[in-house]
Design a protein around this motif. Structure first.
Motif, PDB file in Angstrom:
ATOM      1  N   VAL A  96       0.812  -1.222   0.000  1.00  0.00           N
ATOM      2  CA  VAL A  96       0.000   0.000   0.000  1.00  0.00           C
ATOM      3  C   VAL A  96       0.842   1.268   0.000  1.00  0.00           C
ATOM      4  CG1 VAL A  96      -2.019  -1.128   1.016  1.00  0.00           C
ATOM      5  CG2 VAL A  96      -0.315  -0.076   2.521  1.00  0.00           C
ATOM      6  N   ALA A  97       2.136   1.141   0.265  1.00  0.00           N
ATOM      7  CA  ALA A  97       3.048   2.284   0.183  1.00  0.00           C
ATOM      8  C   ALA A  97       4.454   1.754  -0.052  1.00  0.00           C
ATOM      9  CB  ALA A  97       3.013   3.123   1.457  1.00  0.00           C
ATOM     10  N   CYS A  98       5.241   2.530  -0.789  1.00  0.00           N
ATOM     11  CA  CYS A  98       6.629   2.166  -1.069  1.00  0.00           C
ATOM     12  C   CYS A  98       7.438   3.451  -1.135  1.00  0.00           C
ATOM     13  CB  CYS A  98       6.719   1.407  -2.392  1.00  0.00           C
ATOM     14  SG  CYS A  98       8.416   1.048  -2.904  1.00  0.00           S
ATOM     15  N   HIS A  99       8.552   3.451  -0.445  1.00  0.00           N
ATOM     16  CA  HIS A  99       9.424   4.623  -0.414  1.00  0.00           C
ATOM     17  C   HIS A  99      10.868   4.213  -0.653  1.00  0.00           C
ATOM     18  CE1 HIS A  99       6.347   7.246   1.385  1.00  0.00           C
ATOM     19  NE2 HIS A  99       5.944   6.126   1.962  1.00  0.00           N
ATOM     20  N   TYR A 100      11.601   5.036  -1.421  1.00  0.00           N
ATOM     21  CA  TYR A 100      13.056   4.912  -1.444  1.00  0.00           C
ATOM     22  C   TYR A 100      13.532   5.313  -0.063  1.00  0.00           C
ATOM     23  CZ  TYR A 100      13.510   4.685  -6.526  1.00  0.00           C
ATOM     24  OH  TYR A 100      13.457   4.309  -7.828  1.00  0.00           O
ATOM     25  N   ILE A 101      14.548   4.678   0.444  1.00  0.00           N
ATOM     26  CA  ILE A 101      15.042   5.038   1.768  1.00  0.00           C
ATOM     27  C   ILE A 101      16.548   5.270   1.740  1.00  0.00           C
ATOM     28  CG2 ILE A 101      13.192   3.908   3.039  1.00  0.00           C
ATOM     29  CD1 ILE A 101      15.113   1.543   3.547  1.00  0.00           C
ATOM     30  N   SER A 102      17.020   6.028   2.702  1.00  0.00           N
ATOM     31  CA  SER A 102      18.454   6.204   2.870  1.00  0.00           C
ATOM     32  C   SER A 102      18.944   5.150   3.849  1.00  0.00           C
ATOM     33  CB  SER A 102      18.755   7.607   3.397  1.00  0.00           C
ATOM     34  OG  SER A 102      18.163   7.770   4.667  1.00  0.00           O
ATOM     35  N   GLY A 103      20.223   5.037   3.974  1.00  0.00           N
ATOM     36  CA  GLY A 103      20.781   4.052   4.894  1.00  0.00           C
ATOM     37  C   GLY A 103      20.738   2.661   4.286  1.00  0.00           C
ATOM     38  N   THR A 104      20.546   1.666   5.140  1.00  0.00           N
ATOM     39  CA  THR A 104      20.527   0.279   4.694  1.00  0.00           C
ATOM     40  C   THR A 104      19.233  -0.019   3.965  1.00  0.00           C
ATOM     41  OG1 THR A 104      21.825  -0.294   6.634  1.00  0.00           O
ATOM     42  CG2 THR A 104      20.776  -2.103   5.462  1.00  0.00           C
ATOM     43  N   GLY A 105      19.341  -0.618   2.803  1.00  0.00           N
ATOM     44  CA  GLY A 105      18.162  -0.974   2.024  1.00  0.00           C
ATOM     45  C   GLY A 105      17.933  -0.014   0.882  1.00  0.00           C
ATOM     46  N   THR A 106      17.024  -0.408   0.028  1.00  0.00           N
ATOM     47  CA  THR A 106      16.679   0.408  -1.132  1.00  0.00           C
ATOM     48  C   THR A 106      15.270   0.964  -1.014  1.00  0.00           C
ATOM     49  OG1 THR A 106      18.109  -1.019  -2.459  1.00  0.00           O
ATOM     50  CG2 THR A 106      16.609   0.426  -3.661  1.00  0.00           C
TER      51      THR A 106
END
Length: 167
Positions: A96-106
């Motif tokens: 239901v939601a997807c975000h690019y993130i900083s740090g570990t992970g994409t």
């Protein structure tokens, strides 16, 4: 950013609280007559400030008792592989939601499911099989403290009109 006056801000605030207001009710609440209020709402829509109107549905009442936060680590981060992964994620209604993130992970996903078994099947059959996915890290919501789609608008008011911050 385009400039918004006090009437525009009031319209945005009122529509975030209740998008089902009639134009007459909205106009009365923000201190305008109906025609100028209607024109302002249409202008806010055409300028992209108002992206749409939606019903807020209680996920638990419709049997989606599990809310999971899934960090997706991509195998390699290049433009084409990332675009393909984005498109695959968009096709999954459980996300239901997807975000690019900083740090570990994409990416950080919010995923809903009826129960833990359903989530497990979804993760194994769909998320783990997405191209370019190296690893998944999942946390489950144990309870909602706050959930709101309403955005704060105070920073858009002129400094003189802002309420003093609480300490």
């Amino acid at each position: 950013m385009e400039s918004l006056d006090k009437f525009d801000l009031a319209i945005l605030q009122e529509l975030q609280a209740d998008a089902r207001l009639t134009n007459a009710e909205l106009a009365q609440r923000v201190g305008l007559s109906a025609a100028p209020c209607w024109r302002r709402v249409r202008a806010l829509e055409s300028q992209g400030f108002i992206k749409g109107y939606h019903a807020e549905i209680d996920r638990q009442k419709i049997g989606l008792g599990v809310l999971a936060f899934v960090r997706v680590d991509a195998e390699r981060v290049n433009l084409e592989a990332t675009r393909r992964l984005e498109e695959a994620i968009r096709q999954l209604p459980e996300v239901v939601a997807c975000h690019y993130i900083s740090g570990t992970g994409t990416f950080e996903l919010q995923v809903v499911a009826p129960d833990l078994d359903s989530f497990s099947r979804f993760a194994q059959h769909h998320l783990m099989n997405l191209a370019n996915v190296k690893d998944l890290h999942t946390s489950f919501s144990l309870g909602e403290v706050k959930s709101s789609r309403a955005l704060p608008l105070g920073h858009l008011r002129p400094v003189a009109e802002r309420r003093p911050e609480r300490r």
